[in-house]
Enzyme design. Structure first.
Site, PDB file in Angstrom:
ATOM      1  N   HIS A  91      92.405  47.787  69.907  1.00  6.68           N
ATOM      2  CA  HIS A  91      92.135  46.652  69.016  1.00  6.68           C
ATOM      3  C   HIS A  91      90.639  46.558  68.673  1.00  6.68           C
ATOM      4  O   HIS A  91      90.137  45.471  68.408  1.00  6.68           O
ATOM      5  CB  HIS A  91      92.579  45.335  69.656  1.00  6.68           C
ATOM      6  CG  HIS A  91      93.979  45.346  70.186  1.00  6.68           C
ATOM      7  ND1 HIS A  91      95.025  44.790  69.513  1.00  6.68           N
ATOM      8  CD2 HIS A  91      94.512  45.855  71.335  1.00  6.68           C
ATOM      9  CE1 HIS A  91      96.142  44.930  70.230  1.00  6.68           C
ATOM     10  NE2 HIS A  91      95.852  45.592  71.325  1.00  6.68           N
TER      11      HIS A  91
ATOM     12  N   SER B 294      70.757  55.495  49.259  1.00  8.41           N
ATOM     13  CA  SER B 294      71.096  54.549  48.205  1.00  8.41           C
ATOM     14  C   SER B 294      70.123  54.717  47.047  1.00  8.41           C
ATOM     15  O   SER B 294      68.972  55.128  47.245  1.00  8.41           O
ATOM     16  CB  SER B 294      70.985  53.132  48.777  1.00  8.41           C
ATOM     17  OG  SER B 294      70.757  52.196  47.754  1.00  8.41           O
TER      18      SER B 294
END
Lengths: 496, 496, 496, 496
Positions: free
Chosen positions: A158, A279
């Site tokens: 999880h 970027s």
């Protein structure tokens, strides 16, 4: 070259370009151009051996076909005037070898069995290639695991810290999954390796063809017997796309982990610059682009699978043109799966794991609490559910120390662990991740000796798998070479 | 029974019903309830043999478990208060056998490996059942084909009359396709038959468990070794759904044909009343509803496959709760595939084929034109492409008679067929569908002797396949019976 | 009740249970039982007003129908002996009101238009409900955002720290996405709100029915005119499933973030206990199960969409039984979307955000480097690409301090930033996340005043949207109430 | 041109070609190249107006950009060395206009908002084009229907003859479905028409940009406000693909009918030669290939939709590179939908309907039995269910003549129809398909006057829809032209 030779008798040939390009499968047929030449050679040799065409025509046809095999198809064959590669090659042969020879190429066959055969030849090639790539990926995982049987890290469920494990154990989980992908692809070869050739339109032909002969020449293991099924079925294609989609689903999971692990939060791995981008606006960025796109490719391949299933749904027997729309999805799925497998290797090879960070996190998040509960069971005789409850309550109370545990035990089960003899050293040992890992030595568990045993077994299975792939590839190239040689002999016999 | 025993330590238990039912997998867990009891029995026996729990606790637990195995699970276990069947059974055992025994059930395991094991046990059962159904369907197709090797009918491509064939040939095309479905399901058993039990949460356990022992007790062939992979992977589940989807895609094609063939236009078959409905408004209607819904089920199973692939995509290691949402799609796919296979048999068994209509249509739509072109090739030495052009032009001119053919030959190739010796009898023979079928005797072709050979081969393959299924089923029930007997002996040993 | 009243004339009624349950849509029809009663009432009232049936029969029928409307359908109507709910209700009416009245119910209509109408009525209800839930979710996001316009956190691209932002800005991104979901559902109402009733089997009927009248009684805005289209098309259904799938895709993204944010690494949020589970083996675990299952539900709804598209593909006009298999996918998609929207609200409401952790991470990972490059552009006149290169190089060299920046500028652009006047204070200010956020005040940006403006605008749009939903719901319940009242009046008029 | 200018600072640039081409989106970016130039122009003009860059740089940039707008992008820009078209254009501008100007292009924006804006511009164009094509298709259907209000044909349910109808009625069913496709696409324009530009990476920018200004220059109606949402969301893209998939599902149904109708069995239509192919082996064949491939394209577009949904599933905020993989699926879906719509028009335009065959079949298969039952209801006062049962039984007994009906009535309901006055003429009239159609004059029914009313209404709606499309297209080209003119003025102002 003249117009579409197939249409001249039956239909007018004044199609607008929009229809021509809509109906043409030429772009996708680039995938099967070379296979088609092999099929033509095998078919011509069989026609000659069965006495269906005379040796002179066979020699003329083979003389035109062998250069295509050796040098590849000339660009003109891919002109969209032709509906497909089969018509393109036939038209080329009629033009270069004359109607007398070229016009005999299509005796006793149809494009329906031709394309089905080409697809299987090419698919066999791609599956064998994928098997080789998967073997390489498994080898890399095994070799990397070998170096990391002692590299501790937290295991997650999880996305929460669950129990400590090792990087080797984690990597070998993927090795196991990719082994099953290998199995599936390998098993599919049994179905792919059956020749549809000789099925003609679907009803075979009145000529005395020899289907086993062409199958053997093309390296098939046997024929796909029923001739209607041989041209109409595409389950083998869908199976291949499904195998790709299942593989890519595992790839996407590993990529998700690489994205997570290379995030600033986790910082378990630094991916190679070559697989990253920055970027256009944020100069500090190093983004795991290759892993992200690979993750997305799982969606693309799933899309191909659905397209295939939807296209085939509810098509009556036998051939329908819809099937032409199916093949590009196969090529797309195989292409993307292949290059993702390859790039995944490159990316993993260049990955630098940060052992310090991994070790640091291994014991966090209460990830040794299970071991603590187990100690309460083993050494203090509590039922597991009771021990689980006590430790859970201690976590809720905020600390896994002796006092809190004792308080929890009194609250949950009315017993005192202190009184029972639990002391600080006992708690500390239970909470030590090294200890937790060392005792998990069941087969397949994370204890170093268990992982080493798994690695040995996996490596030996892999050796076998690699031999298998090599053996299959060799058998096919031998059949191929033998056919070419026989074709040359036939030409030579005619020239003398 | 009390509240959720798992939560008591760590978390508050005041969940609103909406969350409880959202998180609960109980409805789907009905599919694995019985498997879970087997897993519990095997686990308890192993714990006892390895000395992890005392014999008295094992006996108490087995005494409570055996009735569940024999009589099925009581309804209270499925209460949605429990997150799942595993918690439900544990709570039941704690209540009925006491915390001392019941609280020890979960030693050395987790629901993660437990559910993975249950899924494989149940899936193995369903795959074997599907194999049996597919064998039955193939048997029916073979038997029906045997009666119809002489039943002529038109074969179609593009839903146009293409060439004559026989009903036997047509049915055997489906037999071939379903044989490949059989192969795929059978091959998947190799992967399904590996036991995840002992993987615990994903890192195995520190207890000295014996994974091979539980695997053997439960009839598995071996263990799924890597413990992280054993709980996290679901490729075996997706593969099974994919096998179902591929099967259903072939089923949808056969159903499409049954819908077409039972339409007034075609009238090749009358389906059994039991599989049809009438209209609430149109009293004359007899609609092929079963075939239609079955066709639609292919969409439903495809949807299940996509759901599964989408759910698993990009899940990091190891277990995530998302996987719980996967299982219902597996059960749905298996259930629908199973009942469609069964009903397809029923529908085909009751179908009445109209031989007169089929024969009537066999020669229509110029479906013997290929044979005519072949005759021009064989007997008049034309290149196939030229012969194809001539016959195509004659069709365009409207008739396949001697004069038209001759005119077409003069126009297309500058030759006279009349002069070459073609006469009316020659044309007539070429256009006779019986003749066309009789010469198509290549392996897998429609000529009666070819189909009979196919039938014999298929029947003998099927015999082998049926033995295989029976053998597998027997091996599993034997393991099962042996385990129950040993459990009884253990209880008895304790009572003495 | 007797056997299937529809079949008695035309077909035998000896169907095995397996077929009966395969053909029956009863389970799914529970979704439309109440709608069907409304349709029956409207139809009967129209038949009477148009003089097609006599008032006495209408009164008898309405007397039997009104209790079903008021109290719900008795369980016997759902017996799978009936093919569907329509047949079930008719059989019930024939039995309870006699053949003279009950046998007249189906005049001038068919189950084809009946079910199409029921689907739209129920779907309209579900869409309006979903609109209400989406409005509630947006309201919660807006209200939560209002409290967090100053709560700094890192924004991510590629899961890497990218630039600082605020929690309010982040939450409002979801508000925007859910607004578009709202728009799509709202726009679909225009298509859902057209009545198919009166289309009968597909060709309407020879009775002088009044389609506009029934449409009005049932609260439709107009009729779906073409009667073949009205029964055959399901694009409106697929559109609804698609709207659900798109919504769920956004839900899955938010849930992914909640899973990430509640992981130990990130620790931005603690989810409410009620939405979490612990482990059966690991006592420390608090797992974000609700978020995980919700994420998986996106896969389930995507599967429903694909099933729907695959089922409808290539169905000829007009009605085919395949369409029956479609509806359960609609109900599944709507049900899951609805409860996920609702639970998402609950989960967000109970989430506790950890502002300290968020602030701590806001400036990490070089996330203010963009602002630094911008400062070089604005204050030192560099082209952006040059400034971007300099800062990128400094990051690569390992530090964003004055010296490193100067070195990078000399290397990359041959200039000295020191000489140009850059000092430590200038660097520090540029790297301060508060500053970076404060200058980003373009509309929709993260600066507090920009977010506040967005919040106001969003809140006012939401007010309008809520009025819209309330208005639509009111219009429908008014139509409904009016119809019931008129039905009571008709009964009363007859009793006098 | 030099290497990748974006990477130079932050990352090494020694990527193997396999990675470069894997990461590059260049091939798909061909779809948005022209849009990107528009975005660049708008951005530069805004930067200048806001005083962010000096006029001289703006003029230099615009002087380089306008030729790209006028003449298209040079091939070098598409070199895969650049990651994408945005980097390609920037590198081109830096090279051709110098770093001083070119290096300023990217101030205050990111590729994230840039690509999102380009996608919407191009998508808006494609949706408007699709709207135009759909309008054309609807016009064709309406015009063809106008000619066929009296062309009788059988209507089908379950592919069984059901009730007589007319070709006009049948065609108008498709017109209605395509109108809803039109609505969906038109409604999506409201969402597509919002500009993401200015969102930069996701947090907007510190520069004083004017988002409304660029939005206006580019013909957007407003901005997509929240800047994180503006770059991260792709629901608008998925919606467009879904709209395409729904459209294609209707297209596939019409194509299925064209395949059926052009089969020898049905022979309702002859498709134009240009849309058909023949066989390479069967000279008589004329296959409806265009309709078949178009039917298959529905599968391809469904695959694109699933790929898109799977890719986006569970992506955290904000931009992830996975989104790059999404766009090709959009272009594929839009491209295939567009050309299918266009070719469907061509195919329908050239189709020759065989009125004789259609009339012949109109009354077959008991398709007037419903009318007969209605007559028993209307003229002899039977409950409908009773009349339905009687006629159903007569069909089962084999004939719909007076004697059989009377026998059936006696058996089923204990009444004599003969005694009640039914005679041969009455039966004959009820069974006459012309009569059956003529009475079905409810709105949307097949009676000629009802269809004519539908046609008028549809034509008038279509007029409105066409104006709408034209208006939208004009508004956009005006904005476009205005922007170019202002750019030229800016350049000119600088040259003076």
């Amino acid at each position: 070259m003249a117009g579409d030779s197939l249409r001249t008798g039956r239909l007018g040939d004044d199609r607008p370009e929009s229809v021509t390009s809509f109906l043409s499968s030429m772009e996708a047929d680039r995938w099967i151009g070379n296979a088609d030449v092999l099929v033509d050679i095998a078919h011509v040799m069989m026609l000659e051996r069965q006495g269906i065409i005379e040796r002179q025509y066979a020699a003329t046809l083979l003389s035109a076909l062998l250069p295509l095999h050796r040098d590849g198809l000339p660009e003109e064959i891919f002109d969209e005037r032709h509906e497909d590669i089969h018509a393109g090659i036939e038209a080329y042969l009629i033009e270069s070898a004359g109607m007398d020879a070229g016009g005999r190429l299509h005796i006793g066959r149809s494009r329906n069995d031709e394309v089905a055969t080409c697809i299987r030849i090419r698919l066999r090639e791609l599956v064998l290639e994928e098997l080789g790539l998967l073997a390489g990926l498994r080898r890399l995982l095994i070799d990397t695991a070998r170096e990391h049987t002692g590299t501790m890290m937290p295991g997650f469920t999880h996305l929460q810290h669950a129990q400590p494990t090792t990087l080797a154990h984690h990597l070998m989980a993927y090795e196991a999954a990719f082994s099953r992908d290998f199995e599936r692809f390998a098993e599919s070869l049994g179905r792919i390796g059956r020749s549809p050739l000789g099925a003609a339109a679907f009803a075979s032909t009145g000529y005395p063809i020899d289907r086993a002969l062409t199958a053997g020449l093309l390296g098939f293991e046997r024929i796909e017997e029923n001739t209607m099924d041989a041209v109409a079925a595409r389950d083998v294609v869908i199976e291949a796309i499904s195998d790709c989609a299942i593989l890519m689903s595992t790839v996407s999971r590993l990529c998700e982990e690489l994205v997570l692990w290379s995030s600033s939060f986790v910082a378990f791995v630094e991916l190679p610059d070559a697989c990253c981008s920055t970027s256009s606006i944020m100069p500090q960025k190093k983004n795991p682009d290759t892993a992200e796109i690979m993750r997305a490719k799982a969606g693309t391949v799933t899309g191909a699978l659905i397209a295939a299933l939807t296209i085939v749904k509810a098509l009556p027997m036998s051939y329908n043109r819809d099937l032409q729309e199916l093949s590009p999805h196969l090529w797309k799925a195989a292409f993307e799966s292949g290059r993702c497998t390859r790039l995944l290797c490159d990316m993993l090879k260049g990955a630098r794991f940060n052992k310090t960070r991994m070790r640091e996190e291994a014991a966090k998040g209460g990830s040794t609490a299970t071991e603590l509960a187990d100690v309460l069971v083993r050494e203090y005789g509590l039922p597991f559910r009771t021990a689980h409850g006590i430790v859970g309550r201690a976590v809720r109370l905020g600390r896994l120390d002796l006092a809190t545990l004792d308080a929890a035990a009194r609250e949950m089960a009315g017993i005192s662990l202190l009184a029972a003899g639990l002391d600080k050293a006992g708690v500390a040992r239970a909470l030590d991740p090294e200890f937790g890992i060392s005792v998990r030595k069941a087969p397949g568990g994370p204890a170093p000796e268990a992982v080493q045993a798994s690695i040995s077994a996996a490596a030996s299975r892999l050796d076998g798998d690699e031999s298998y792939v090599a053996g299959r590839q060799k058998a096919i190239s031998r059949a191929n070479e033998r056919m070419i040689q026989e074709a040359q002999e036939l030409i030579a016999s005619q020239q003398n």
